[in-house]
Design a protein around this motif. Sequence first.
Motif, PDB file in Angstrom:
ATOM      1  N   LYS A 120       0.854  -1.191   0.000  1.00  0.00           N
ATOM      2  CA  LYS A 120       0.000   0.000   0.000  1.00  0.00           C
ATOM      3  C   LYS A 120       0.887   1.237   0.000  1.00  0.00           C
ATOM      4  O   LYS A 120       1.623   1.487   0.927  1.00  0.00           O
ATOM      5  N   LEU A 163      -4.632  14.968  13.091  1.00  0.00           N
ATOM      6  CA  LEU A 163      -3.363  14.534  12.526  1.00  0.00           C
ATOM      7  C   LEU A 163      -3.553  14.220  11.050  1.00  0.00           C
ATOM      8  O   LEU A 163      -2.728  14.585  10.214  1.00  0.00           O
ATOM      9  N   GLY A 164      -4.666  13.547  10.765  1.00  0.00           N
ATOM     10  CA  GLY A 164      -4.961  13.205   9.375  1.00  0.00           C
ATOM     11  C   GLY A 164      -5.023  14.441   8.508  1.00  0.00           C
ATOM     12  O   GLY A 164      -4.438  14.481   7.423  1.00  0.00           O
ATOM     13  N   LYS A 221      -9.973   3.763  10.544  1.00  0.00           N
ATOM     14  CA  LYS A 221      -9.166   3.874  11.740  1.00  0.00           C
ATOM     15  C   LYS A 221      -8.182   5.044  11.651  1.00  0.00           C
ATOM     16  O   LYS A 221      -7.736   5.571  12.661  1.00  0.00           O
ATOM     17  N   LEU A 222      -7.837   5.382  10.419  1.00  0.00           N
ATOM     18  CA  LEU A 222      -6.859   6.437  10.276  1.00  0.00           C
ATOM     19  C   LEU A 222      -7.488   7.818  10.422  1.00  0.00           C
ATOM     20  O   LEU A 222      -6.961   8.684  11.097  1.00  0.00           O
ATOM     21  N   LEU A 270      -2.802   7.089  -0.731  1.00  0.00           N
ATOM     22  CA  LEU A 270      -2.999   8.144   0.252  1.00  0.00           C
ATOM     23  C   LEU A 270      -4.173   9.079  -0.054  1.00  0.00           C
ATOM     24  O   LEU A 270      -5.011   9.319   0.819  1.00  0.00           O
ATOM     25  N   LEU A 302      -7.476   7.615   0.750  1.00  0.00           N
ATOM     26  CA  LEU A 302      -7.658   7.422   2.184  1.00  0.00           C
ATOM     27  C   LEU A 302      -7.929   8.742   2.883  1.00  0.00           C
ATOM     28  O   LEU A 302      -8.689   8.827   3.837  1.00  0.00           O
ATOM     29  N   LEU A 303      -7.240   9.736   2.383  1.00  0.00           N
ATOM     30  CA  LEU A 303      -7.350  11.014   3.066  1.00  0.00           C
ATOM     31  C   LEU A 303      -8.590  11.805   2.657  1.00  0.00           C
ATOM     32  O   LEU A 303      -8.913  12.816   3.261  1.00  0.00           O
ATOM     33  N   VAL A 310       1.435  13.994  19.504  1.00  0.00           N
ATOM     34  CA  VAL A 310       1.750  13.243  18.290  1.00  0.00           C
ATOM     35  C   VAL A 310       1.942  14.206  17.130  1.00  0.00           C
ATOM     36  O   VAL A 310       2.860  14.057  16.307  1.00  0.00           O
ATOM     37  N   ILE A 345      -1.564  15.832   8.009  1.00  0.00           N
ATOM     38  CA  ILE A 345      -0.767  15.036   7.078  1.00  0.00           C
ATOM     39  C   ILE A 345      -1.265  15.222   5.660  1.00  0.00           C
ATOM     40  O   ILE A 345      -0.490  15.362   4.718  1.00  0.00           O
TER      41      ILE A 345
END
Lengths: 193, 1291
Positions: B7, B33-34, B26-27, B12, B15-16, B79, B37
Amino acid sequence: MIKAILIFNNHGKPRMSKFYEHYSEDTEQQIIRETFHLVSKRDENVCNFLEGGMLIGGSDNKLIYRHYATLYFVFCVDSSESELGILDLIQVFVETLDKCFENVCELDLIFHVDKVHNILAEMVMGGMVLETNMNEIIMQVDAQNKMEKSEAGIAGAPARAVSAVKNMNLPEIPRNINIGDISIKVPNLPSFK
Amino acid sequence: MSDVVEKTLTALPSLLSLDPQPGAGKLSASSKLGNLIRSVTELTSKHEEEKLIKKELSALKEQVSSPNTSLRQMREIMVRAIYCEMLGYEASFSYIHAIKLAQQGSGLEKRVGYLAVSLFLNEGHDLLLLLVNTVLKDLQSTNLIEVCMALTVVSQIFPKDMIPAVLPLVEDKLTHSKEIIRRKAVLALYKFYLIAPNQVQHIHDKFRKALCDKDPGVMTASLHIYLQMIKESPDSFKELTPSLVTILKQVVGGKLPVEFNYHSVPAPWLQMQLLRMLALLGKEDQSVSELMYDVLDESLRRAEINHNITYAILYECVKTIYTIHPKSELLEKAAKCIGKFVLSPKINLKYLGLKALTYVVQQDPNLALQHQMTIIECLDHPDPIIKRETLELLYRITNGQNVSVIVQKMLDFLRQSKDEHTTIDLVGKTMNTVFSLGGDEMQQEIPSSFLRLLAEGFDSAEENLQLRLNAVDSYLALLQTDTSHLPQRFLQVISWVLGEFSFLKVGLEPSVVLAQLGRLLEQSRITTETRSWVLAAMCKLCGGAACAGVAGEVAGRYGGSLSTTLRQQALELIVLSRDGALKDRTLPQNASWDGLEVDSSLSFLDGFVSDALAQGAAPYKPPHQRQEELSQAKVLNFEPYGLSMPISLSTCSLTDRQSPTGFSLSSGLSGNSAELSHKGGLLKMEGVHRVWGKEGYLPQKEATEEVPAVPILPPVPSHQQGGANSVQTDIPGLAPVPGQASVQEQEKRQLASSLFVGLGLQNEPCLMGKPEVAPQRFRRKARLQEPAGGSDKLSESSYSSHSTMDSLLDSSPAPLLEEELNTAAPLGRQPITTSSLGEGQNTTSSLGERPNTTSFLGEGPNTTSSLGEGPNTTSSLGEEPNTTSSLGEEPNTTSSLGEEPNTTSSLGEEPNTTSSLGEEPNTTSSLGESPHTTSSLGEGLNTTSSLGEGPNATSSLEEWPNTTSSLGEWPNTTSSLGEWPNATCLLGEGLTTDSLPEEGPSITGPWGEGPTEPPPLPCDPEDTLGYQSGAEGEDEPPERSDGATEPPPSRTGRETPPGLPTELLELPHSELLSLASDHSLALSVWKVYREEALELHLLIRNSCSSSLQGVSMQLTSDHLKVLGGANRVFPSVDDLGTVTSQYSVVMEMPLVHAMVGGAVTYHSQSESANELQFSLGLTLTDFIRPLLLSTEDYGRLWLSFSHDVKQNLQLLPDNEDPFSATLNVLKEKLQLHLVEIIGTEGIMACQLLPGYPCLLHCHAHTGSLTVWVRSPVPDLPDCLLYHCQRALQER
């Protein structure tokens, strides 16, 4: 000993960096950049070792790296470490990550940098190899995860409750409820157990 | 593993995008944070990223300072802060909160807090103090995880002064019930030990306890401490050895629980650690080392599973074995292991193999020799790391002989990898050692190009600075020490570097450097040239008042120097030291290479030159032009021909080996030798030469083709064959692919020979297990090559011969090559054929088929005498096309055919002879064959063999006299007497039972055939022409069979020499020479010119009427080598009987003349012992045999020979073609092989028994013949030239 462990992707974006010796912020960044520069231009069919980096402690050091799909795992070590041993340590590390994240990918490392650090902490401590047995590492990490889950059980519910309270559009109640107080006390509430 | 991480970033965006995809759930949960990023990923420029992160950080700052932030939120903030820090943005506001989080949080929060602390803070950070209490609390916690976290953070960031606070608690943990805690405590203590060894001194016995811990994990951890302590003082831990050995034994023996296995290897990391410790303990300690031999052996044996990790163990094992007191058995095994590494296709293992070699090569240089081909390959490896490691290895084996090649390689490497800062350090270190080692033996070019490298520098200014500083530092340090042993060149380099770059070093006063340099000047050992360098450096440095003193002193000392250069420089120095402005103008700092232009055309002299010309001066001619004009107006090519393989090599070398500097070019131009400047390309040629010329490496291809040319032919024929064959059969296996590949291969070998010279003194370099013959040859050449005087000439000739031979090759179809490539059989056969061609040259006739005969002979030296090998004859005939085709190429053969009018004319008459033979009733069946066999040239061979067998096979020896008697009468019947010699010659030849011309008269004796007596012929053994014609003009077989059986009664009072053995009659031989005689004995000798030796057949004739007893003969020679024993004993010699004894003699040292002496002792009837002494003079020419080789081979050999002599000889007066006439005379008189004549140049080759090749290059111009003789043997060219001279004078 191990001086630093760096993970960055094919574009040189750092995904994790751990230094076992102190460097200034700038130096660390420079090390990452230079290391990426060195490692990225190497072909696939050359050896996994680089030597004589001027950055981390001079010629005594070597870089040992592995390239997985989009990620480079680089260990900077001094001359006392065995190249092949470290190479396999990287393998153990990645396999462990894989087990912990169930098919690890770059995203896992991005979003769970703390977990990655924790796994690493079980393998390498203060620059010395602590544990090389994958199962042992996973066991330790699992123990912590369990703690995390139980904590989510403890802390998750009140947090949800708090946010529910926060979001409640009750005109009167807010005056009476000190949200900050609650939120501070929440973890310590034994009654939720 | 890669599929695991499959992956990738490509996933990305999806997912984002926060789609409710299953994996994304879960991300995206931690969405802040997501979001961060995601936005960072979307950015395109660094600038934008900076902006975004700044924004993010200020948001974070706001959040952390808000009292409302929950710990959970704080965790998330941490984090994000970690993420920002990782990207390189400082989030110092969060540090205190990280500590707070670690303090207040529990479980997960605490963990993140600790993590953030360990990532954010370092040992010196003030905030750490705030952490101490938290750590103390957690260390005492009952929660294992908290204890672990505390231990981790302690080992990570605790500074020296905070250790006492936590030490007791950590110490307590050593007895904790959980092994993971114990293990971490041990590691924490290890860290303490590293930081503050004194503080943990009191708990050494607890370390010992940890070492004996029942948990292997704890024990492993404790090894870190012990490794460190052993490193520091190995002597105080020697008693640990048995325990460590026991541990290792148990580990290796698989005594650990299975969970310690990694890929079914028991605790590999533990094994490595133990091995490392053993190495430290066993170093230079025999008794301790002896303890570990067994376990090391076992480790080596067990580590057989083919996995990376076993190699890791093996590598450590090998290192240990080579570090401890050596045990030969183990060393052998370790060497084998290294071989596994080096030869492994896996690049990592190869790298480690090289490293291991580097490690062990100083102890055992032969190991490097074994792997030299691999090393050479690695030198050109695409991976610069491998290359670097190889250079490191080469650097370890640098010695006086190979230093220049290695430095050349290093400079090449440095030039290629200029942007790699990693190499800078290599430069300094390596160059320094190399300079101090190689020093004055190096060419000027190498220090020059090193300096150029320093001066021009790399692309990056920083690296330049690094490198220069590095150089300045190391040189200054060197000057502090004893400099008297340093080579002059190195001192020059040092002074230049200091002069140019010492200003780079901050805080270094020029006066200090000046003082250092001044001290250098005082040394009596240094040369004027070096002094001049030093003074030049001082001139550059002499700014400032502090320097004026030193400068003045030095200038005072050298202002009166005898050397004008020094005096000038001293005066310059004093002026410059006083006038700073002038100095800055003339010698600006750091401008050594800027604007430095050399006017190589000397155009500023143009005016002067034109003035001079206008005043009638002669125009300038360069030296070589002058010389050329002296010799001849037009010269085709000054150099002899060489070719093919060295050429392609040299072309490769030319390209990558060009000198980077102009320095040597200028020296080349100013060179005083015409030959040096001849081509104007001296530089390149130096390069070529150095790479592979000097050590005279014999290329492998050469070995295939030039077996006959190769000097080591063992004296015994069968051996020779065996040797040739074995070389032959082995070589195809070694290099199955001819052509380009093999050329590369050879290049590598060439390189190898120059790189590995001087290593392994007692063992000769063995190239990949080649049979012994080859290395021997290699050795010999290498040795002979060393004192090469005209090395430059050598290299140049390689260059020039290149072009020449290329054209040669183009112009001539190369059947030889074709044949070589055609089938295996001819290939295998070829060397033999050619070698026996040499023999063919010796044999009297040079008919086209003759070589065939000899090729057949070469295959079975005895064949002629046995009938059973008749079929062989035909089989060799069957191969005739091959042979002749190769012969056809030999210009020599053809020319010699033309030169033998006698032979051809006699051929024309042959039918007569044979027909008369055929009429002979007594002729045996084999004779009967002769008419048809001799009818064709091609079958002449058959005749030879079958007739040669005649005497033996037919057993009708008695009939032979009849035959010959009738033969003897036969000339009478012919109308012309003049034909008689021809006829007999033919017969003699046809029957292959030639005997000596001296016997000619003796025929006439018994038979009294005065009228038919052949004309007496000159019998000078040196005169081969005469010798040949003599052989032709001699008598028939009956005579010899006569001698062999019974002397006819009619021969009383006259010597009746018996013939030579039949098989020898075919060989070229001299007439019977009388050596000595007394009242009862007469001694005479034949010289039989065998291919591999000069054979002396000594004939003892008893001339008295009673038999002689106890005859023994002894042969001695001071300078010649008598093979196979010098003593012969004969029990008795009958009255009037004869015995022969033979000796093979070779000339091991070239001499113009040599003597063989000897004595015969015998007892006559009167019982008195008598001794007859004799002596025989031999000349070099007796031992010279033609060396058959092609022009191509000639070129190759020419280059590898070092001893040469050049001389002008007179050309013979000949109207037609004086040059070729002269060459032919030389060729015939000296038994040379004329390889080729091209225009006014000719090349010839010969060998001196027992096989030293010698090459001649002749060049005719204006009535004289320049002969240039080369050989690997020192005196051979001289001696041969002497005989050349004599041969021409006699003519």
